[in-house]
Design a protein around this motif. Structure first.
Motif, PDB file in Angstrom:
ATOM      1  N   PHE A  24       2.367   8.197  18.144  1.00 36.26           N
ATOM      2  CA  PHE A  24       1.580   7.695  19.267  1.00 36.26           C
ATOM      3  C   PHE A  24       0.131   7.508  18.832  1.00 36.26           C
ATOM      4  O   PHE A  24      -0.467   8.431  18.268  1.00 36.26           O
ATOM      5  CB  PHE A  24       1.613   8.674  20.439  1.00 36.26           C
ATOM      6  CG  PHE A  24       2.966   8.902  21.042  1.00 36.26           C
ATOM      7  CD1 PHE A  24       3.563   7.937  21.842  1.00 36.26           C
ATOM      8  CD2 PHE A  24       3.653  10.088  20.807  1.00 36.26           C
ATOM      9  CE1 PHE A  24       4.815   8.141  22.401  1.00 36.26           C
ATOM     10  CE2 PHE A  24       4.897  10.310  21.366  1.00 36.26           C
ATOM     11  CZ  PHE A  24       5.488   9.336  22.165  1.00 36.26           C
ATOM     12  N   MET A  25      -0.415   6.336  19.105  1.00 39.27           N
ATOM     13  CA  MET A  25      -1.834   6.082  18.870  1.00 39.27           C
ATOM     14  C   MET A  25      -2.591   6.266  20.177  1.00 39.27           C
ATOM     15  O   MET A  25      -2.213   5.699  21.212  1.00 39.27           O
ATOM     16  CB  MET A  25      -2.055   4.671  18.341  1.00 39.27           C
ATOM     17  CG  MET A  25      -3.521   4.311  18.136  1.00 39.27           C
ATOM     18  SD  MET A  25      -4.390   5.388  16.969  1.00 39.27           S
ATOM     19  CE  MET A  25      -3.622   4.890  15.415  1.00 39.27           C
ATOM     20  N   LEU A  26      -3.668   7.044  20.132  1.00 37.18           N
ATOM     21  CA  LEU A  26      -4.451   7.307  21.336  1.00 37.18           C
ATOM     22  C   LEU A  26      -5.557   6.264  21.508  1.00 37.18           C
ATOM     23  O   LEU A  26      -6.229   5.904  20.549  1.00 37.18           O
ATOM     24  CB  LEU A  26      -5.081   8.697  21.270  1.00 37.18           C
ATOM     25  CG  LEU A  26      -4.118   9.879  21.190  1.00 37.18           C
ATOM     26  CD1 LEU A  26      -4.902  11.188  21.141  1.00 37.18           C
ATOM     27  CD2 LEU A  26      -3.143   9.883  22.353  1.00 37.18           C
ATOM     28  N   ARG A  27      -5.751   5.839  22.748  1.00 39.22           N
ATOM     29  CA  ARG A  27      -6.849   4.923  23.051  1.00 39.22           C
ATOM     30  C   ARG A  27      -7.958   5.617  23.843  1.00 39.22           C
ATOM     31  O   ARG A  27      -9.026   5.040  24.038  1.00 39.22           O
ATOM     32  CB  ARG A  27      -6.341   3.718  23.835  1.00 39.22           C
ATOM     33  CG  ARG A  27      -5.778   4.033  25.201  1.00 39.22           C
ATOM     34  CD  ARG A  27      -5.229   2.781  25.865  1.00 39.22           C
ATOM     35  NE  ARG A  27      -4.597   3.087  27.141  1.00 39.22           N
ATOM     36  CZ  ARG A  27      -3.889   2.199  27.846  1.00 39.22           C
ATOM     37  NH1 ARG A  27      -3.738   0.975  27.379  1.00 39.22           N
ATOM     38  NH2 ARG A  27      -3.338   2.541  28.990  1.00 39.22           N
ATOM     39  N   GLU A  28      -7.684   6.844  24.305  1.00 39.25           N
ATOM     40  CA  GLU A  28      -8.666   7.613  25.058  1.00 39.25           C
ATOM     41  C   GLU A  28      -8.657   9.064  24.576  1.00 39.25           C
ATOM     42  O   GLU A  28      -7.642   9.555  24.082  1.00 39.25           O
ATOM     43  CB  GLU A  28      -8.343   7.598  26.559  1.00 39.25           C
ATOM     44  CG  GLU A  28      -8.378   6.221  27.192  1.00 39.25           C
ATOM     45  CD  GLU A  28      -7.945   6.266  28.649  1.00 39.25           C
ATOM     46  OE1 GLU A  28      -7.713   7.387  29.176  1.00 39.25           O
ATOM     47  OE2 GLU A  28      -7.826   5.195  29.261  1.00 39.25           O
ATOM     48  N   ASP A  29      -9.785   9.734  24.733  1.00 42.30           N
ATOM     49  CA  ASP A  29      -9.855  11.163  24.442  1.00 42.30           C
ATOM     50  C   ASP A  29      -8.948  11.934  25.388  1.00 42.30           C
ATOM     51  O   ASP A  29      -8.730  11.534  26.537  1.00 42.30           O
ATOM     52  CB  ASP A  29     -11.278  11.686  24.625  1.00 42.30           C
ATOM     53  CG  ASP A  29     -12.253  11.175  23.583  1.00 42.30           C
ATOM     54  OD1 ASP A  29     -11.812  10.533  22.606  1.00 42.30           O
ATOM     55  OD2 ASP A  29     -13.468  11.427  23.753  1.00 42.30           O
ATOM     56  N   LEU A  30      -8.444  13.064  24.890  1.00 38.13           N
ATOM     57  CA  LEU A  30      -7.721  14.011  25.731  1.00 38.13           C
ATOM     58  C   LEU A  30      -8.458  15.348  25.666  1.00 38.13           C
ATOM     59  O   LEU A  30      -7.976  16.334  25.112  1.00 38.13           O
ATOM     60  CB  LEU A  30      -6.271  14.140  25.268  1.00 38.13           C
ATOM     61  CG  LEU A  30      -5.374  12.945  25.624  1.00 38.13           C
ATOM     62  CD1 LEU A  30      -4.040  13.028  24.909  1.00 38.13           C
ATOM     63  CD2 LEU A  30      -5.170  12.852  27.143  1.00 38.13           C
ATOM     64  N   ALA A  31      -9.656  15.330  26.215  1.00 41.86           N
ATOM     65  CA  ALA A  31     -10.537  16.493  26.129  1.00 41.86           C
ATOM     66  C   ALA A  31     -10.770  17.148  27.479  1.00 41.86           C
ATOM     67  O   ALA A  31     -11.007  18.354  27.548  1.00 41.86           O
ATOM     68  CB  ALA A  31     -11.883  16.080  25.529  1.00 41.86           C
ATOM     69  N   ASP A  32     -10.720  16.381  28.554  1.00 42.67           N
ATOM     70  CA  ASP A  32     -11.005  16.889  29.894  1.00 42.67           C
ATOM     71  C   ASP A  32      -9.883  16.491  30.840  1.00 42.67           C
ATOM     72  O   ASP A  32      -9.014  15.692  30.500  1.00 42.67           O
ATOM     73  CB  ASP A  32     -12.333  16.323  30.402  1.00 42.67           C
ATOM     74  CG  ASP A  32     -13.503  16.682  29.492  1.00 42.67           C
ATOM     75  OD1 ASP A  32     -13.689  17.887  29.241  1.00 42.67           O
ATOM     76  OD2 ASP A  32     -14.202  15.756  29.035  1.00 42.67           O
ATOM     77  N   GLY A  33      -9.927  17.053  32.029  1.00 49.28           N
ATOM     78  CA  GLY A  33      -8.954  16.662  33.039  1.00 49.28           C
ATOM     79  C   GLY A  33      -7.675  17.474  32.969  1.00 49.28           C
ATOM     80  O   GLY A  33      -7.583  18.477  32.257  1.00 49.28           O
ATOM     81  N   PRO A  34      -6.626  17.037  33.681  1.00 44.25           N
ATOM     82  CA  PRO A  34      -5.415  17.850  33.830  1.00 44.25           C
ATOM     83  C   PRO A  34      -4.551  17.935  32.575  1.00 44.25           C
ATOM     84  O   PRO A  34      -3.770  18.867  32.418  1.00 44.25           O
ATOM     85  CB  PRO A  34      -4.656  17.138  34.957  1.00 44.25           C
ATOM     86  CG  PRO A  34      -5.129  15.715  34.878  1.00 44.25           C
ATOM     87  CD  PRO A  34      -6.567  15.799  34.475  1.00 44.25           C
ATOM     88  N   LEU A  35      -4.650  16.956  31.712  1.00 40.75           N
ATOM     89  CA  LEU A  35      -3.811  16.902  30.503  1.00 40.75           C
ATOM     90  C   LEU A  35      -2.332  17.058  30.857  1.00 40.75           C
ATOM     91  O   LEU A  35      -1.574  17.741  30.165  1.00 40.75           O
ATOM     92  CB  LEU A  35      -4.231  17.971  29.490  1.00 40.75           C
ATOM     93  CG  LEU A  35      -5.675  17.914  28.973  1.00 40.75           C
ATOM     94  CD1 LEU A  35      -5.897  18.976  27.912  1.00 40.75           C
ATOM     95  CD2 LEU A  35      -6.015  16.544  28.422  1.00 40.75           C
ATOM     96  N   ASP A  36      -1.921  16.383  31.922  1.00 44.24           N
ATOM     97  CA  ASP A  36      -0.506  16.379  32.293  1.00 44.24           C
ATOM     98  C   ASP A  36       0.140  15.090  31.772  1.00 44.24           C
ATOM     99  O   ASP A  36      -0.503  14.296  31.068  1.00 44.24           O
ATOM    100  CB  ASP A  36      -0.345  16.512  33.803  1.00 44.24           C
ATOM    101  CG  ASP A  36      -1.084  15.428  34.585  1.00 44.24           C
ATOM    102  OD1 ASP A  36      -1.503  14.411  33.984  1.00 44.24           O
ATOM    103  OD2 ASP A  36      -1.252  15.602  35.820  1.00 44.24           O
ATOM    104  N   ALA A  37       1.422  14.896  32.078  1.00 40.94           N
ATOM    105  CA  ALA A  37       2.145  13.759  31.531  1.00 40.94           C
ATOM    106  C   ALA A  37       1.523  12.424  31.948  1.00 40.94           C
ATOM    107  O   ALA A  37       1.431  11.492  31.142  1.00 40.94           O
ATOM    108  CB  ALA A  37       3.612  13.821  31.945  1.00 40.94           C
ATOM    109  N   THR A  38       1.093  12.315  33.187  1.00 36.14           N
ATOM    110  CA  THR A  38       0.474  11.072  33.650  1.00 36.14           C
ATOM    111  C   THR A  38      -0.816  10.792  32.895  1.00 36.14           C
ATOM    112  O   THR A  38      -1.063   9.655  32.462  1.00 36.14           O
ATOM    113  CB  THR A  38       0.192  11.166  35.159  1.00 36.14           C
ATOM    114  OG1 THR A  38       1.425  11.372  35.856  1.00 36.14           O
ATOM    115  CG2 THR A  38      -0.479   9.895  35.667  1.00 36.14           C
TER     116      THR A  38
END
Length: 269
Positions: free
Chosen positions: A118-132
């Motif tokens: 999977f290539m990420l286009r956005e950071d996964l640093a904040d927020g719920p970090l759930d599947a959605t």
């Protein structure tokens, strides 16, 4: 790593484990496990070793380009005698594209498994970090082979050993197709892997923590907790869709993943 976590680490034990694994890599010779130094399942100590070895690799000129999730398949957990996922770092000098030939000696004691990249286009640093949240952050998915390797002799590893050894990461191979998540459902894919044309394993998306997206959710939360969240532009390997298989010089490996196509690699003699 946060200061609170860092304060829990036995610095001398971590340094000794780093020295042992560094020497194994430099000599291209597997070594004895490091669990006598850092324990079987001390998560903080194991990742401290991993981080120190990674820092040395970066200082030597390598670039971190993503993360790999390991031990997501029950079949692989049973093969290796561990009971939970882990993660490691991907470096630019580990990357190959489908059809490449990998020098056999580039990875110690190589074993291959099929995965989704999977290539990420956005950071996964904040927020719920759930599947959605994770789905929205993914740019595209591609078929991949991970070439796992171990600096621990005979793959005699516990959770602590493999985490310290960068989650047994060796190299990875990306196939040509790139599909958005509205074009492929990761948990629904089926996988077949052949070595020299002979079927050696099958698997599917549900073998990867029930859903490869859930594996990325787990990784995003772990990475944030340890103080190094996932970033846009990074690649994430989902974890195995089925059992890993050892390879020998001259072997050719092909994985076929429904909706994502094929990815192949050959190992030099």
């Amino acid at each position: 790593m946060s200061e609170a976590l860092s304060n829990r680490v036995d610095v001398a034990a971590v340094a000794a484990a780093v020295d042992r694994l560094r020497a194994a890599a430099a000599d291209s010779r597997p070594t004895r496990p490091v669990r006598d130094l850092i324990g079987h399942d001390d998560v903080v100590a194991a990742y401290a070793v991993q981080r120190q070895l990674a820092a040395e690799r970066v200082a030597a000129g390598a670039t971190i380009v993503g993360r790999k999730i390991g031990l997501t398949s029950e079949a692989v957990q049973q093969q290796l005698g561990v009971d939970r996922p882990d993660f490691g770092l991907l470096f630019d000098d580990m990357a190959y594209v489908g059809g490449d030939t990998v020098p056999y000696g580039a990875v110690l004691q190589p074993r291959v498994e099929a995965e989704i990249a999977f290539m990420l286009r956005e950071d996964l640093a904040d927020g719920p970090l759930d599947a959605t949240h994770v789905r929205a952050a993914i740019d595209y998915a591609s078929p991949a082979l991970e070439i796992c390797g171990s600096r621990i002799q005979d793959w005699d590893i516990t959770f602590g050993d493999t985490v310290a050894d960068n989650a047994s990461a060796g190299a990875y191979v990306l196939g040509p197709l790139r599909k958005k998540l509205d074009q492929v459902e990761p948990r629904s894919v089926e996988m077949q892997m052949t070595v020299n044309g002979e079927m050696v394993c099958t698997g599917n998306g549900t073998a990867c923590l029930g859903d490869p997206i859930d594996a990325v959710v787990w990784l995003a939360r772990q990475a944030r907790e340890l103080g190094e969240p996932l970033r846009a532009g990074q690649l994430v390997l989902s974890g195995a869709l089925g059992p890993m298989r050892p390879v020998r010089p001259g072997d050719s490996v092909t994985a076929t993943i429904t909706e994502l196509g094929k990815v192949s690699v050959t190992f030099s003699q």
